[in-house]
Motif scaffolding. Structure first.
Motif, mmCIF file in Angstrom:
data_model
loop_
_atom_site.group_PDB
_atom_site.id
_atom_site.type_symbol
_atom_site.label_atom_id
_atom_site.label_comp_id
_atom_site.label_asym_id
_atom_site.label_seq_id
_atom_site.Cartn_x
_atom_site.Cartn_y
_atom_site.Cartn_z
ATOM 1 N N VAL A 4 0.867 -1.176 0.000
ATOM 2 C CA VAL A 4 0.000 0.000 0.000
ATOM 3 C C VAL A 4 0.909 1.232 0.000
ATOM 4 O O VAL A 4 1.716 1.405 0.899
ATOM 5 N N ARG A 11 -3.459 8.424 -9.246
ATOM 6 C CA ARG A 11 -4.771 7.781 -9.116
ATOM 7 C C ARG A 11 -5.826 8.872 -8.989
ATOM 8 O O ARG A 11 -5.916 9.557 -7.974
ATOM 9 N N ALA A 13 -10.120 9.724 -9.604
ATOM 10 C CA ALA A 13 -11.445 9.247 -9.984
ATOM 11 C C ALA A 13 -11.732 9.686 -11.419
ATOM 12 O O ALA A 13 -11.210 10.706 -11.893
ATOM 13 N N ARG A 254 -12.794 12.773 2.476
ATOM 14 C CA ARG A 254 -12.375 11.368 2.349
ATOM 15 C C ARG A 254 -11.100 11.112 3.155
ATOM 16 O O ARG A 254 -10.994 10.104 3.870
ATOM 17 N N GLU A 346 -7.843 8.286 -2.940
ATOM 18 C CA GLU A 346 -8.098 7.198 -3.883
ATOM 19 C C GLU A 346 -7.688 5.829 -3.357
ATOM 20 O O GLU A 346 -7.641 4.858 -4.128
ATOM 21 N N MET A 347 -7.384 5.721 -2.069
ATOM 22 C CA MET A 347 -7.136 4.398 -1.506
ATOM 23 C C MET A 347 -8.360 3.511 -1.693
ATOM 24 O O MET A 347 -9.497 3.961 -1.535
ATOM 25 N N SER A 348 -8.115 2.267 -2.018
ATOM 26 C CA SER A 348 -9.226 1.321 -2.126
ATOM 27 C C SER A 348 -9.680 0.920 -0.727
ATOM 28 O O SER A 348 -8.947 1.059 0.255
ATOM 29 N N GLU A 349 -10.871 0.366 -0.653
ATOM 30 C CA GLU A 349 -11.379 -0.106 0.631
ATOM 31 C C GLU A 349 -10.489 -1.217 1.178
ATOM 32 O O GLU A 349 -10.238 -1.289 2.390
ATOM 33 N N GLU A 350 -9.992 -2.059 0.294
ATOM 34 C CA GLU A 350 -9.098 -3.134 0.734
ATOM 35 C C GLU A 350 -7.816 -2.561 1.334
ATOM 36 O O GLU A 350 -7.321 -3.067 2.349
ATOM 37 N N GLU A 351 -7.291 -1.510 0.732
ATOM 38 C CA GLU A 351 -6.073 -0.884 1.253
ATOM 39 C C GLU A 351 -6.322 -0.231 2.606
ATOM 40 O O GLU A 351 -5.516 -0.361 3.543
ATOM 41 N N GLU A 353 -8.562 -1.020 4.771
ATOM 42 C CA GLU A 353 -8.766 -2.070 5.759
ATOM 43 C C GLU A 353 -7.441 -2.714 6.160
ATOM 44 O O GLU A 353 -7.230 -3.056 7.331
ATOM 45 N N ARG A 354 -6.544 -2.896 5.210
ATOM 46 C CA ARG A 354 -5.239 -3.466 5.538
ATOM 47 C C ARG A 354 -4.486 -2.583 6.522
ATOM 48 O O ARG A 354 -3.901 -3.074 7.499
#
Length: 365
Positions: A4, A11, A13, A254, A346-351, A353-354
């Motif tokens: 990450v 990145r 949107a 955000r 622009e971090m993903s939700e998976e990132e 959460e990690r």
């Protein structure tokens, strides 16, 4: 497992990417390629956003500081108060202007100078103070501002990391004689290269800054102002910044929400998240830990990139020629305790959460 990143400025949107691409295309096709309507439009747009009378677009954030200092016409060789942890940016600009950095310690919780730390550092030749809104924090400088007014000091607010940061609805940068901004790509409002701006309430200071950014010209080809340089905001960067400005507040929201998730899992433990997620724009999400290096290693094992903003105090940078013996004990303790973790819109939700899970694992180990 892909790490990450701490930041990922490319990145964007899709809606924002289209706005940026269109802005670049218009400048390339229509010109002009030096100053002109694109620069004037951004200066007006950003002045309205800040609720400040005048914005002068320049080449980068360092030039913004140097041009602000030159416009204020401080005495040659004068001292200027700077925070010990400001990263060397303000001090570099001071040296470019023939001025002397005078180092202040900072408050442990805000990481910013106070009236007390400024009073402890001041000396007879000091003419101004630079206050850096570090990490995107909207620093409450009312007490410091009142103190510097009594001392007869000029105030420059370095807002390079605080685009959109507000206190009680008012944007930072409105208290001083000048406010400076960097639009380096990773900033909350980023260009696609180096860019900067200076904001003023006073029209005479703004007029002087416009001349200084373009050779010191009072009129074309005639140098009327000392300290002139070539530091014009490029129209492509200006157009990109105008295109991105409408997205800034949502992007900052955000950032705050991501930081608030980190804050929640660290709450009550010895490791804390710096700042107030209600007022910061979270340019950096800074974790404070007495075992910083061990935390950094833990996050690396989890595939999470980190950074230290900043690993040196200005008094530890030999090129700034700070007199030996300057001590900033609070800033020194913070220097060895701070760690920047990923927190960008622009971090993903998976990132997210990690990072959150890794911090929670650390907090409860």
């Amino acid at each position: 497992m892909v790490d990450v990143p701490v930041a990922a400025p490319t990145r964007l949107a899709e809606e924002e990417r289209r706005a940026v691409s269109g802005a670049i295309s218009r400048v390339v096709m229509d010109g002009p390629w030096i100053l002109g309507p694109s620069v004037e439009r951004f200066e007006d747009d950003f002045a309205a956003f800040l609720d400040i009378n005048h914005v002068v677009g320049v080449g980068n954030g360092t030039d913004a500081l140097a041009i602000a200092l030159s416009a204020l016409d401080l005495p040659p060789g004068a001292g200027v108060l700077v925070a010990a942890n400001e990263g060397g940016y303000a001090s570099t600009a001071l040296r470019l202007c023939g001025l002397e950095p005078v180092v202040m310690d900072v408050d442990e919780l805000t990481m910013a100078p106070t009236a007390a730390t400024a009073a402890a550092a001041i000396r007879a030749d000091v003419s101004a103070i630079v206050v850096t809104h570090l990490h995107g924090e909207a620093i409450d400088i009312r007490e410091l501002d009142a103190w510097r007014s009594k001392q007869g000091l000029r105030l420059i607010e370095d807002c390079a990391q605080a685009h959109g940061a507000r206190l009680s609805g008012s944007h930072v940068g409105r208290s001083g004689d000048a406010a400076t901004f960097s639009f380096y790509p990773t900033k909350n409002l980023g260009a696609i290269g180096d860019a900067g701006a200076v904001a003023f309430h006073d029209v005479q200071l703004a007029t002087r800054a416009r001349a200084i950014r373009e050779y010191g010209w009072g009129e074309r080809f005639r140098v009327d102002f000392v300290s002139g340089r070539n530091s014009r905001l490029d129209p492509i960067h200006a157009a990109v910044l105008s295109a991105r400005l409408p997205f800034l507040d949502d992007r900052n929201t955000r950032r705050r929400r991501i930081a608030a998730r980190y804050e929640a899992v660290l709450a009550g433990g010895p490791t804390r998240l710096h700042g107030d997620t209600m007022t910061t724009v979270s340019h950096h999400a800074v974790v404070v830990s007495s075992t910083r290096d061990a935390l950094k290693a833990h996050l690396a094992r989890c595939g999470i990139s980190t950074a230290i903003h900043y690993p040196f105090l200005v008094s530890e940078m030999p090129g700034l020629r700070i007199p030996r013996g300057v001590r900033s004990p609070v800033a020194a303790t913070l220097r060895d305790s701070i760690l920047t973790v990923p927190s960008f819109p622009e971090m993903s939700e998976e990132e997210i959460e990690r990072v959150t899970a890794s911090l929670e694992e650390w907090a409860h180990a």
